[in-house]
Design a protein around this motif. Sequence first.
Motif, PDB file in Angstrom:
ATOM      1  N   LYS A   1       0.837  -1.198   0.000  1.00  0.00           N
ATOM      2  CA  LYS A   1       0.000   0.000   0.000  1.00  0.00           C
ATOM      3  C   LYS A   1       0.877   1.256   0.000  1.00  0.00           C
ATOM      4  CE  LYS A   1      -3.684  -2.183   2.750  1.00  0.00           C
ATOM      5  NZ  LYS A   1      -4.469  -2.063   4.007  1.00  0.00           N
ATOM      6  N   PRO A   2       0.294   2.399  -0.342  1.00  0.00           N
ATOM      7  CA  PRO A   2       1.079   3.650  -0.360  1.00  0.00           C
ATOM      8  C   PRO A   2       1.769   3.959   0.963  1.00  0.00           C
ATOM      9  CG  PRO A   2      -0.989   3.966  -1.502  1.00  0.00           C
ATOM     10  CD  PRO A   2      -1.067   2.607  -0.873  1.00  0.00           C
ATOM     11  N   ASP A   3       1.185   3.518   2.106  1.00  0.00           N
ATOM     12  CA  ASP A   3       1.808   3.800   3.402  1.00  0.00           C
ATOM     13  C   ASP A   3       2.883   2.785   3.780  1.00  0.00           C
ATOM     14  OD1 ASP A   3       0.386   1.535   4.077  1.00  0.00           O
ATOM     15  OD2 ASP A   3      -0.924   2.518   5.543  1.00  0.00           O
ATOM     16  N   GLY A   4       3.157   1.827   2.858  1.00  0.00           N
ATOM     17  CA  GLY A   4       4.201   0.844   3.115  1.00  0.00           C
ATOM     18  C   GLY A   4       3.711  -0.441   3.736  1.00  0.00           C
ATOM     19  N   SER A   5       2.466  -0.495   4.200  1.00  0.00           N
ATOM     20  CA  SER A   5       1.923  -1.722   4.768  1.00  0.00           C
ATOM     21  C   SER A   5       1.529  -2.677   3.656  1.00  0.00           C
ATOM     22  CB  SER A   5       0.717  -1.400   5.652  1.00  0.00           C
ATOM     23  OG  SER A   5      -0.340  -0.854   4.873  1.00  0.00           O
ATOM     24  N   LEU A   6       1.353  -3.950   4.006  1.00  0.00           N
ATOM     25  CA  LEU A   6       1.045  -4.974   3.015  1.00  0.00           C
ATOM     26  C   LEU A   6      -0.456  -5.194   2.923  1.00  0.00           C
ATOM     27  CD1 LEU A   6       3.874  -7.583   3.688  1.00  0.00           C
ATOM     28  CD2 LEU A   6       3.828  -5.676   2.079  1.00  0.00           C
ATOM     29  N   ALA A   7      -0.945  -5.221   1.693  1.00  0.00           N
ATOM     30  CA  ALA A   7      -2.376  -5.388   1.441  1.00  0.00           C
ATOM     31  C   ALA A   7      -2.790  -6.843   1.583  1.00  0.00           C
ATOM     32  CB  ALA A   7      -2.710  -4.880   0.040  1.00  0.00           C
ATOM     33  N   GLY A   8      -4.059  -7.032   1.851  1.00  0.00           N
ATOM     34  CA  GLY A   8      -4.653  -8.361   1.874  1.00  0.00           C
ATOM     35  C   GLY A   8      -5.404  -8.625   0.583  1.00  0.00           C
ATOM     36  N   PHE A   9      -6.307  -9.600   0.613  1.00  0.00           N
ATOM     37  CA  PHE A   9      -7.090  -9.941  -0.575  1.00  0.00           C
ATOM     38  C   PHE A   9      -7.860  -8.731  -1.089  1.00  0.00           C
ATOM     39  CE2 PHE A   9      -7.276 -14.356   1.417  1.00  0.00           C
ATOM     40  CZ  PHE A   9      -6.283 -14.850   0.599  1.00  0.00           C
ATOM     41  N   ASN A  10      -7.817  -8.543  -2.402  1.00  0.00           N
ATOM     42  CA  ASN A  10      -8.644  -7.545  -3.100  1.00  0.00           C
ATOM     43  C   ASN A  10      -8.345  -6.099  -2.692  1.00  0.00           C
ATOM     44  OD1 ASN A  10     -10.225  -9.645  -4.467  1.00  0.00           O
ATOM     45  ND2 ASN A  10     -11.059 -10.044  -2.422  1.00  0.00           N
ATOM     46  N   GLU A  11      -7.210  -5.888  -2.061  1.00  0.00           N
ATOM     47  CA  GLU A  11      -6.797  -4.529  -1.714  1.00  0.00           C
ATOM     48  C   GLU A  11      -5.710  -4.078  -2.686  1.00  0.00           C
ATOM     49  OE1 GLU A  11      -7.374  -3.878   3.007  1.00  0.00           O
ATOM     50  OE2 GLU A  11      -5.631  -5.086   2.455  1.00  0.00           O
ATOM     51  N   PRO A  12      -5.836  -2.886  -3.269  1.00  0.00           N
ATOM     52  CA  PRO A  12      -4.865  -2.453  -4.272  1.00  0.00           C
ATOM     53  C   PRO A  12      -3.541  -2.005  -3.663  1.00  0.00           C
ATOM     54  CG  PRO A  12      -6.484  -0.734  -3.897  1.00  0.00           C
ATOM     55  CD  PRO A  12      -6.929  -1.915  -3.088  1.00  0.00           C
ATOM     56  N   GLY A  13      -2.506  -2.157  -4.451  1.00  0.00           N
ATOM     57  CA  GLY A  13      -1.182  -1.705  -4.045  1.00  0.00           C
ATOM     58  C   GLY A  13      -0.148  -2.078  -5.088  1.00  0.00           C
ATOM     59  N   HIS A  14       1.085  -1.713  -4.828  1.00  0.00           N
ATOM     60  CA  HIS A  14       2.200  -1.956  -5.743  1.00  0.00           C
ATOM     61  C   HIS A  14       2.626  -3.417  -5.656  1.00  0.00           C
ATOM     62  CE1 HIS A  14       6.720  -1.071  -6.767  1.00  0.00           C
ATOM     63  NE2 HIS A  14       6.090  -1.706  -7.745  1.00  0.00           N
ATOM     64  N   LEU A  15       2.672  -4.094  -6.793  1.00  0.00           N
ATOM     65  CA  LEU A  15       3.048  -5.506  -6.845  1.00  0.00           C
ATOM     66  C   LEU A  15       4.561  -5.654  -6.832  1.00  0.00           C
ATOM     67  CD1 LEU A  15       2.304  -8.532  -7.261  1.00  0.00           C
ATOM     68  CD2 LEU A  15       2.451  -8.083  -9.727  1.00  0.00           C
ATOM     69  N   ILE A  16       5.065  -6.406  -5.849  1.00  0.00           N
ATOM     70  CA  ILE A  16       6.463  -6.820  -5.875  1.00  0.00           C
ATOM     71  C   ILE A  16       6.490  -8.343  -5.786  1.00  0.00           C
ATOM     72  CG2 ILE A  16       7.237  -4.655  -4.842  1.00  0.00           C
ATOM     73  CD1 ILE A  16       7.773  -6.149  -2.254  1.00  0.00           C
ATOM     74  N   VAL A  17       7.433  -8.966  -6.481  1.00  0.00           N
ATOM     75  CA  VAL A  17       7.414 -10.418  -6.597  1.00  0.00           C
ATOM     76  C   VAL A  17       8.800 -11.001  -6.391  1.00  0.00           C
ATOM     77  CG1 VAL A  17       5.425 -10.475  -8.144  1.00  0.00           C
ATOM     78  CG2 VAL A  17       7.716 -10.335  -9.103  1.00  0.00           C
TER      79      VAL A  17
END
Length: 614
Positions: free
Chosen positions: A424-440
Amino acid sequence: MSAFVPSVAREDPPTTSCSLDNGITLSASMATTEFHGPSGPLPHVPDDVTLVQFMLDSDHPSRPVKRILQGNPWMIEDATGRQIGYGEVRMRTHGLANAISSRWRIAEDDVVCIFGPNHVDYPIAVWAVHRLGATVTCANPAYTAGELQYQLETTKAKVLIVHGQSYSVAIAAAKAIGLSLDRIVLFDPLENSASSSYKHLTVHELIKEGLERPQSYVERKLKRGEGRTKLAFLSFSSGTTGKPKAVCISHYAPIANVLQMAHLANQQPGPWEIVKYRTGGVAMGVLPFYHIYGLVVIMHFMMFYGASLVVVPRFNLLDFLGSIQRHKIGLLPVVPPMIVLLCKHPAVKNYDLSSVHAIMSGAAPLSPELTNQLAKVLPQACVGQGYGMTETCTTISFPQIEQKICTPGSAGRLVPGVVARVVKPDGSLAGFNEPGHLIVKGPANALRYLNNEEATKETFVDGWVHTGDEVTINETMEVFVVDRIKELIKVKGFQVAPAELEGHVLDHPDVSDVCVVGLPDDYSGELPLAFVTPSVAAAERMKKDPAEAAKIRTSITKHVADAKVNYKHLEGGVEFVEAIPKNPSGKLLRRVLRDRAAELRKQGKLSKPPRSRM
């Protein structure tokens, strides 16, 4: 089948679960902050072989055993119908490697550039270079001489293998960097021999020469673990800013990605009509082999899994349709602009496309609407899309194996072995169906950018690749691309860095400032559009003569077209503004201008209105 492993330890965490169409249940801890590709664990990925040894010399439990025994061709030349089997592929690879070694002493860690459209000897050239322990860099055949020169200089290529249609550009680039003309090899003889005063060797002549001579090279067996670091490819990607960057891809990476896809294909459930990847089938090889999609998914996975690959030099709709009909092609790896034509071009109904059983789209998002339209045009075919990038050595997600028409709007499901986080924009990690930057993170991730520490630190972080895409991931590990975080423009699946075009446009004498944005387009995905603040002199000329504006627009457009590959041209047009909006630190406010472009389009006031391509 476990959907993912919770990354946050917790006693008896609450869970969610759902069942796929094939009866397999995916369960997931709600406490998790990581998403793991299902259908694992991934089989052993060998790290002591090169890519050519993996493809031609070794067996693997994930490889269909009927592959060689059936004797089906590995490749079919589209124009002639010539079939090329395993034995011929292996023989030609050795012959070319032997000749390149004896003539130019190409060996460990040297670089060979391949510059041309698809050709049946393209994989032969790749694997011959790998036999010698050298590295391959594949160049876009549409490049200008300046763009090719940049790639040759960046990679320090010592031999250039060229298609005749790219010959004049290759000669200009070679002369600019001082590459000897005897190190330019042609895939086929030039159609017009008068176009060159120099007699270049052809790949076929080198193969013949190499087969007649004693072996001049010793193919090395890699040490355990060496495949993870030894370079196989220097593939160019636009990154986020500036000129394209050379992505360092190890031998281990494409091997791992091929096995990720093969492992998934081996778990395809019945019935037969939803089996997408079929050993002994026929696949279309028209997407360019220099691009990471064509290089890994088509040129390596398709042949590894037992498909006969119909090699087509370049895409033309009518020829494409004719090839499907003539060769009874079953699997079509495509990009969205090709699907637009399949759905809307009147000529499609004139061809027998009944052999097509699966269509896999990639390189750019495929809309739900287009997915549903295609399903109506080819009702017998499975339709789905995948997602990946050069920096991940292609596939992060793959079409869902249990669905005939994969979830519309989905970019596929995470492949086994891939771990994803959505930040997420605040640096926290999103759960299901929550938008954010994908890192893999995964076994196929590339190593770094060549000689670019700053860009490497931005994209490759502690084993994770920062994709630059905003996504959501649902409970079944399906990926949905929401938006692009990086300032890249995607034209027909190709990356265009706005900063590269801006730097070039600023060289134009009539330009004092510029900002390039992507203009949405149904066919191409996006088109580069330049907002330009004219120089004082140009503004004065336009004030005195309104017709001068059109001349300046044309001049700027030509300035870009003369120096850049076709998908970087300013097809979205040139718009004049008094000032380019920027924040206090000087950063361009692209979103402001994207919104302005949308409003101009809505009002019908774009200087270059979108045009139909039908």
